[in-house]
Write an enzyme that holds these catalytic residues in place. Structure first.
Site, PDB file in Angstrom:
ATOM      1  CB  SER A 164       8.819  24.558  37.963  1.00 30.91           C
ATOM      2  OG  SER A 164      10.156  24.813  38.351  1.00 30.91           O
TER       3      SER A 164
ATOM      4  CE1 TYR B 202      10.704  27.554  34.030  1.00 30.86           C
ATOM      5  CE2 TYR B 202      11.425  27.353  36.311  1.00 30.86           C
ATOM      6  CZ  TYR B 202      10.959  26.782  35.142  1.00 30.86           C
ATOM      7  OH  TYR B 202      10.728  25.425  35.101  1.00 30.86           O
TER       8      TYR B 202
END
Length: 256
Positions: free
Chosen positions: A144, A157
């Site tokens: 990510s 996250y």
């Protein structure tokens, strides 16, 4: 991708029935691989499997849950029984939740890390072992932007995806001499069911657009080429890399 083929390759895409995972699963199939795209939801598994079959490739109608080791072991056993082995593993299962870091409950934190990070480790352990025994294989982990930079109010996250990038490099170091390559893809901002409510039409989404030199969100299909390359023999000397497909976001400083 011209000149790159996955003919005769057998792939498993975990989290492969929606969003980025589905686009990658279909891309691998278009490049010639047989692909099992799995998730917890049977209806989505069946729909994706039919799309793979429409491309003329073999597939499996199987559900799996990265938070359940026995589920992944059953997936490996079924894939091996049907195909004789698995050459490519893509780890794309993920979850997120926007919560102030000061207030994030431990249960939420643990659930996100269990899926995003520990789930990736479980799959790499289970599918990596026979690859190492055979002396060949390619693993692609979905990282990510949060593997590199902090994103507001998604601490769990962020931590999970930074750790996935580190895990990717660690496994590449451990397994490279034994014929198994481990790489990652860091997508830019791509609207999917996982994040759509956070970015579309929001101040957060507008900030992402302002910081992305290409001035648009990405499309899930635009990650397929990177996955095909990293999974293919064209990347035979590539391991431990995180390939950013982000419209220039991480290269960006001042955009005006």
């Amino acid at each position: 991708m011209a000149g790159i083929t996955l003919d005769t390759k057998r792939a498993v895409v975990i989290g492969g029935t929606s969003g980025i995972g589905r686009a990658i699963a279909l891309g691998l199939a278009e490049a010639g691989a047989d692909v099992a795209a799995v998730s917890r939801r049977g209806a989505e598994v069946d729909a994706t499997a039919r799309a793979i079959e429409d491309l003329g490739r073999r597939t499996l109608h199987l559900t799996a849950d990265v938070t359940n080791r026995a589920s992944l072991e059953a997936l490996l056993a079924a894939s091996t029984a049907a195909w004789g082995g698995v050459d490519i593993l893509v780890n794309c299962a993920g979850r997120t939740q926007r919560t102030s870091s000061l207030d994030v409950p431990e249960a939420e934190w643990n659930a996100i890390l269990d899926t995003n990070l520990t789930g990736t480790l479980r799959a790499c352990q289970i599918f990596g072992r026979p690859m190492l025994e055979r002396g060949s294989g390619a693993i692609v982990n979905i990282c990510s932007l949060a593997s590199f930079v902090g994103l507001f109010e998604v601490a769990a996250y962020n931590a999970s995806k930074a750790a996935v990038a580190s895990l990717t490099k660690t496994l590449a170091v451990e397994w490279g001499s034994r014929g198994v390559r481990v790489n990652g893809i860091a997508p830019g901002v791509i609207p999917t069911p996982l994040n759509r409510s956070l970015i579309e039409g929001s101040a957060r989404g507008n900030e992402f657009l302002q910081r992305t030199p290409m001035r648009r969100f990405g499309k899930a299909e635009e990650l397929a080429g990177a996955a095909i390359y990293l999974a293919s023999d064209a990347a035979s000397f590539v391991t431990g890399e995180i390939l950013c497909v982000d419209g220039g976001f991480l290269a960006s400083g001042v955009n005006q």
